[in-house]
Write a protein that holds these residues in place. Structure first.
Motif, PDB file in Angstrom:
ATOM      1  N   UNK A 257       0.852  -1.197   0.000  1.00  0.00           N
ATOM      2  CA  UNK A 257       0.000   0.000   0.000  1.00  0.00           C
ATOM      3  C   UNK A 257       0.880   1.237   0.000  1.00  0.00           C
ATOM      4  N   UNK A 258       0.440   2.239  -0.743  1.00  0.00           N
ATOM      5  CA  UNK A 258       1.196   3.490  -0.806  1.00  0.00           C
ATOM      6  C   UNK A 258       0.270   4.640  -0.437  1.00  0.00           C
ATOM      7  N   UNK A 259       0.758   5.507   0.455  1.00  0.00           N
ATOM      8  CA  UNK A 259       0.027   6.730   0.748  1.00  0.00           C
ATOM      9  C   UNK A 259       0.757   7.866   0.042  1.00  0.00           C
ATOM     10  N   UNK A 260       0.065   8.534  -0.866  1.00  0.00           N
ATOM     11  CA  UNK A 260       0.690   9.637  -1.595  1.00  0.00           C
ATOM     12  C   UNK A 260       0.416  10.933  -0.862  1.00  0.00           C
ATOM     13  N   UNK A 261       1.470  11.701  -0.634  1.00  0.00           N
ATOM     14  CA  UNK A 261       1.319  12.971   0.083  1.00  0.00           C
ATOM     15  C   UNK A 261       1.707  14.117  -0.834  1.00  0.00           C
ATOM     16  N   UNK A 262       0.989  15.229  -0.694  1.00  0.00           N
ATOM     17  CA  UNK A 262       1.337  16.425  -1.474  1.00  0.00           C
ATOM     18  C   UNK A 262       2.129  17.355  -0.559  1.00  0.00           C
ATOM     19  N   UNK A 263       2.976  18.187  -1.132  1.00  0.00           N
ATOM     20  CA  UNK A 263       3.847  19.021  -0.277  1.00  0.00           C
ATOM     21  C   UNK A 263       3.204  20.331   0.158  1.00  0.00           C
ATOM     22  N   UNK A 264       3.808  20.921   1.193  1.00  0.00           N
ATOM     23  CA  UNK A 264       3.567  22.305   1.653  1.00  0.00           C
ATOM     24  C   UNK A 264       2.112  22.661   1.865  1.00  0.00           C
ATOM     25  N   UNK A 265       1.464  22.275   2.877  1.00  0.00           N
ATOM     26  CA  UNK A 265       1.904  21.274   3.850  1.00  0.00           C
ATOM     27  C   UNK A 265       1.504  19.888   3.380  1.00  0.00           C
ATOM     28  N   UNK A 266       2.023  18.851   4.062  1.00  0.00           N
ATOM     29  CA  UNK A 266       1.720  17.492   3.652  1.00  0.00           C
ATOM     30  C   UNK A 266       0.256  17.153   3.864  1.00  0.00           C
ATOM     31  N   UNK A 267      -0.387  16.805   2.772  1.00  0.00           N
ATOM     32  CA  UNK A 267      -1.781  16.340   2.869  1.00  0.00           C
ATOM     33  C   UNK A 267      -1.874  15.045   2.095  1.00  0.00           C
ATOM     34  N   UNK A 268      -2.853  14.214   2.471  1.00  0.00           N
ATOM     35  CA  UNK A 268      -3.022  12.963   1.738  1.00  0.00           C
ATOM     36  C   UNK A 268      -3.597  13.278   0.368  1.00  0.00           C
ATOM     37  N   UNK A 269      -2.942  12.752  -0.667  1.00  0.00           N
ATOM     38  CA  UNK A 269      -3.416  12.996  -2.014  1.00  0.00           C
ATOM     39  C   UNK A 269      -4.185  11.780  -2.517  1.00  0.00           C
ATOM     40  N   UNK A 270      -3.679  10.616  -2.209  1.00  0.00           N
ATOM     41  CA  UNK A 270      -4.356   9.397  -2.643  1.00  0.00           C
ATOM     42  C   UNK A 270      -3.751   8.230  -1.894  1.00  0.00           C
ATOM     43  N   UNK A 271      -4.459   7.131  -1.917  1.00  0.00           N
ATOM     44  CA  UNK A 271      -3.867   5.917  -1.388  1.00  0.00           C
ATOM     45  C   UNK A 271      -3.926   4.862  -2.482  1.00  0.00           C
ATOM     46  N   UNK A 272      -2.845   4.180  -2.690  1.00  0.00           N
ATOM     47  CA  UNK A 272      -2.798   3.128  -3.698  1.00  0.00           C
ATOM     48  C   UNK A 272      -2.770   1.803  -2.967  1.00  0.00           C
ATOM     49  N   UNK A 273      -3.700   0.925  -3.289  1.00  0.00           N
ATOM     50  CA  UNK A 273      -3.711  -0.359  -2.595  1.00  0.00           C
ATOM     51  C   UNK A 273      -3.390  -1.480  -3.570  1.00  0.00           C
ATOM     52  N   UNK A 274      -3.117  -2.626  -3.020  1.00  0.00           N
ATOM     53  CA  UNK A 274      -2.776  -3.809  -3.813  1.00  0.00           C
ATOM     54  C   UNK A 274      -1.654  -3.527  -4.792  1.00  0.00           C
ATOM     55  N   UNK A 275      -0.669  -2.784  -4.312  1.00  0.00           N
ATOM     56  CA  UNK A 275       0.460  -2.450  -5.175  1.00  0.00           C
ATOM     57  C   UNK A 275       1.206  -3.714  -5.579  1.00  0.00           C
ATOM     58  N   UNK A 276       1.157  -4.736  -4.701  1.00  0.00           N
ATOM     59  CA  UNK A 276       1.926  -5.949  -5.014  1.00  0.00           C
ATOM     60  C   UNK A 276       1.382  -6.706  -6.232  1.00  0.00           C
ATOM     61  N   UNK A 277       0.203  -6.285  -6.714  1.00  0.00           N
ATOM     62  CA  UNK A 277      -0.294  -6.930  -7.935  1.00  0.00           C
ATOM     63  C   UNK A 277       0.388  -6.370  -9.183  1.00  0.00           C
ATOM     64  N   UNK A 278       1.023  -5.209  -9.043  1.00  0.00           N
ATOM     65  CA  UNK A 278       1.745  -4.645 -10.184  1.00  0.00           C
ATOM     66  C   UNK A 278       2.963  -5.513 -10.475  1.00  0.00           C
ATOM     67  N   UNK A 279       3.183  -5.804 -11.737  1.00  0.00           N
ATOM     68  CA  UNK A 279       4.288  -6.708 -12.088  1.00  0.00           C
ATOM     69  C   UNK A 279       5.249  -6.009 -13.037  1.00  0.00           C
ATOM     70  N   UNK A 280       6.510  -6.384 -12.895  1.00  0.00           N
ATOM     71  CA  UNK A 280       7.528  -5.783 -13.755  1.00  0.00           C
ATOM     72  C   UNK A 280       7.379  -6.260 -15.197  1.00  0.00           C
TER      73      UNK A 280
END
Lengths: 277, 289
Positions: free
Chosen positions: A230-253
C-alpha cells in the motif's frame, strides 16, 4: 490516468489474505494528524489533517516529494513528535514517546553505535529494552544477523562495514526486537544504485520469511512500487493525503503494469491541477 | 538493430582458478613496519635530542648553568636510590590524583545536570565562560587564606584547573552527538542517567578524552607551579618543592633531575595511560584515525 488510480483506491478491490486472519482493529491508526515544528524563525506546518491506518503485515509506504512531511510523519509515529491536533494509536494505545515497540531504521549510516560490534549492536536493545537475558539476546541477535547474511562480519565494528552492510545491521537490529511495527526512514536513500536494488530484494525476502509490519518512507516511486502493498501519496507544503494506492503488489515488472503505475503516480504527484480530497 | 549482448571475460568462461590471490594482500617489509610505529620514531627523536644535550653541555662545560645529561642522570639515579625523589613524587601524585579525580567527578555532575536541564546548561556555560580563562594558579593566594598551608589548598586549585576544561569538552561532546544516535537511544527507551551513560558518554568519548587530557596537563602544570610558589607543608614537599629547594642549594643537576622527572611522568601518563585508553576505545571504534 486518474481513473486507473481511483480503481485501485477502491477499498473493495480484494484484501490480502493475511489481513483477514488478523483482528478487525488496525495495528496503527493515524487520525487527522497535524504536525508543526519550529525553526529558529519559522513555525512550519509539516502535515495537515493526515489520516491513515496500517494493518498487520502491511508494507506501507509514505511517498511524496520533499517537503511533504513524510519523514516528520514517521517521526510522529515513532513518538519523537507530538501532533498539534489529531491522534496516533498503536494497538489502541496512544503514542506518547519513543519506544521499542516501534523500532526505527534511519537513513544515516551513523545510526549504529560505533562502540559496539555488529553482534553487540543487535543485542543491546534486546537487553536494555526487552530485558532479555544475555544468552537469549545473543541467540536471537545471531539468528537475525544470519537472516541479513552478515554472520561473517558479526564481530566487526561498524566503521569497518560498507554502507549497505550498516543498513543491514540496522534492519537486523530492528527486526530482532520483533516490534509491532518497523519504521524505515528512507533506509536505502544513501546507498549506491546497485546496492539499493539488492537491499530492496533482501527486504522483500525478509518480509516473506517473517511477515513483519513496516512503514517505509521514500521519495522514489519505483522503490515504493517495488516494496509496498500500500502506498500513501502525500502532497507538499503542507503534507496532505493525495491518494492511497492499494494492492500495489499486484503490479508486475514483466507485463509493464508496474511501469504504468509508476507513470500514473508520477503524473498524480506532479500534476498542477491539484487533485485534493 | 541487434539486441544487447553480454560478453564474459576470458577467465570466467574458462573457469580458471585464481592462483595469485596471495598477491592481493602482501605483508609490508619489516623496516617499514617498525617505522610505522610512532613510539619507535619518537624514541629515536628523543635519543637524538639527548645526544645533542650531552654534546652541547660537555662543550659548554659549566655545570652550574647547564649540567650534562650524564650528570643529570647520575643525580636522578642517586636521588632515586636514597629515596628523596620517590617520596617527593608520591607526595605530588597523591595531591594530583585527589584533585584530578575530584575535579572530574564534579565535571561529570555538572555536565549531566547541564544536558538534562536548561538551568544546568546556563549554569555550566556561565561558569566555564568565567573560570576557564582564569589561570588556576591565580587562585592560590586566596586558597591559602581559606584552607591554610596544606594539601587542601592545592586540591582546591587543582579542582579548579581540571573542572572547567573537562566540563567544557564533555559538554561540547554531548552536544555534538548526532541526532540519529540520540533518536536511537530514545527508541530503546533509554532516559535520564542510563541514556547519558549508555549513549552520550560513549558517543562523546573522543571529546571527553580530550577534556581529560587537557585537564591532566593543566593539573600537572598547576601543581608543580603551586609547589614552587608555596613550597612545603608539614615537612614533606613535592616535586616542585624539590626543584625549588635544590635551586636554592645551587645543586643544578638536581634541578634538572627534578625537571626531567616532571617530564618523564608527563610522558608516561600521556603515552601509556591516555594512549592505551585511546587505542582500546576511540581508535578501535573508528572514531579517530
Amino acid at each position: 490516468m486518474l481513473q486507473a488510480l481511483q480503481q485501485k483506491i477502491d477499498p473493495t478491490a480484494g484484501l490480502p489474505d493475511v489481513k483477514a486472519a488478523s483482528e478487525a482493529r488496525p495495528l496503527l491508526t493515524v487520525d487527522k494528524v497535524t504536525l508543526r515544528y519550529k525553526t529558529p524563525n519559522l513555525l512550519i506546518t509539516a502535515t495537515e489533517d493526515v489520516s491513515f491506518s496500517v494493518e498487520r503485515s502491511d508494507r506501507f509506504v509514505l511517498l511524496g516529494p520533499s517537503g511533504c512531511g513524510k519523514s516528520t510523519l514517521l517521526k510522529a509515529v515513532g513518538g519523537y513528535m507530538t501532533p498539534v491536533s489529531g491522534s496516533i494509536h498503536i494497538n489502541g494505545r496512544p503514542v506518547k514517546k519513543p519506544g521499542a515497540d516501534r523500532m526505527m531504521v534511519f537513513q544515516e549510516f551513523d545510526q549504529l553505535l560505533p562502540w559496539k560490534t555488529v553482534l553487540e549492536n543487535v543485542m543491546f536493545p534486546l537487553i536494555v529494552a526487552r530485558k532479555l537475558p544475555r544468552g537469549e539476546a545473543e541467540a536471537r541477535a545471531k539468528e537475525y544477523i544470519d537472516k541479513v547474511k552478515l554472520t561473517r562480519a558479526i564481530d566487526s565494528y561498524p566503521h569497518t562495514l560498507s554502507g549497505g552492510m550498516k543498513q543491514r545491521v540496522a534492519i537486523a537490529r530492528g527486526m530482532a526486537m520483533q516490534p509491532e511495527i518497523l519504521l524505515m526512514d528512507e533506509p536505502f536513500a544513501a546507498l549506491d544504485a546497485l546496492t539499493r536494488r539488492q537491499m530492496q530484494d533482501e527486504l522483500l525476502q525478509l518480509w516473506e520469511d517473517t511477515r513483519f509490519t513496516v512503514i517505509f518512507v521514500t521519495h522514489s516511486i519505483a522503490e515504493a512500487i517495488k516494496i509496498s502493498n500500500r502506498i500513501l501519496l502525500l502532497s507538499p507544503h503542507p503534507g496532505r493525503v493525495k491518494a492511497e494506492v492499494i494492492d500495489v503488489d499486484l503490479a508486475r515488472q514483466d507485463d509493464g503494469s508496474a511501469a504504468a503505475l509508476e507513470r500514473d503516480i508520477h503524473n498524480l504527484l506532479f500534476s498542477e491541477s491539484g487533485h485534493r480530497e | 538493430m541487434t539486441s544487447p549482448q553480454i560478453i564474459l571475460a576470458a577467465d570466467v568462461t574458462t573457469n580458471r582458478q585464481h592462483t595469485n590471490v596471495a598477491e592481493v594482500e602482501q605483508r609490508l617489509g619489516s623496516l617499514e613496519l617498525i617505522l610505522g610505529i610512532s613510539a619507535v620514531r619518537k624514541t629515536v627523536l628523543i635519543i637524538v635530542l639527548a645526544i645533542i644535550w650531552q654534546v652541547y653541555a660537555s662543550y659548554l662545560d659549566n655545570p652550574l648553568l647547564f649540567p650534562t645529561l650524564s650528570d643529570t642522570l647520575t643525580t636522578l639515579y642517586d636521588r632515586f636510590v636514597d629515596g628523596t625523589l620517590p617520596s617527593r613524587i608520591w607526595t605530588t601524585l597523591q595531591v594530583l590524583i585527589t584533585g584530578y579525580v575530584a575535579g572530574t567527578v564534579l565535571a561529570a555532575i555538572l555536565t549531566i545536570l547541564a544536558i538534562n536541564t536548561r538551568i544546568g546548561t546556563d549554569f555550566l556555560e556561565t561558569m566555564t565562560a568565567m573560570f576557564n580563562p582564569l589561570p588556576a594558579i591565580s587562585l592560590l593566594p586566596l586558597a591559602l587564606i581559606w584552607f591554610g598551608l596544606g594539601a587542601s589548598s592545592l586540591v582546591f586549585v587543582l579542582i579548579h584547573s581540571v573542572l572547567w576544561a573537562v566540563a567544557l569538552n564533555t559538554h561540547a561532546g554531548f552536544l555534538g552527538v548526532s541526532r540519529t544516535l540520540r533518536m536511537v537511544g530514545g527508541n530503546y527507551g533509554l532516559t535520564g542517567l542510563s541514556y547519558v551513560m549508555r549513549i552520550l558518554v560513549p558517543a562523546a568519548f573522543p571529546s571527553i578524552l580530550t577534556g581529560l587530557k587537557i585537564g591532566w596537563a593543566f593539573a600537572w602544570r598547576t601543581l608543580i607551579a603551586a609547589e614552587l610558589v608555596f613550597g612545603v607543608s608539614s615537612g614533606q614537599g613535592g616535586l616542585g618543592w624539590f626543584i625549588f629547594e635544590n635551586r636554592n642549594l645551587l645543586d643544578i643537576p638536581a634541578v634538572f633531575a627534578g625537571l626531567l622527572t616532571v617530564i618523564i611522568i608527563g610522558l608516561i601518563v600521556e603515552n601509556l595511560v591516555f594512549q592505551t585508553i585511546e587505542r582500546h576505545t576511540i581508535q578501535k571504534w573508528g572514531m579517530k584515525e
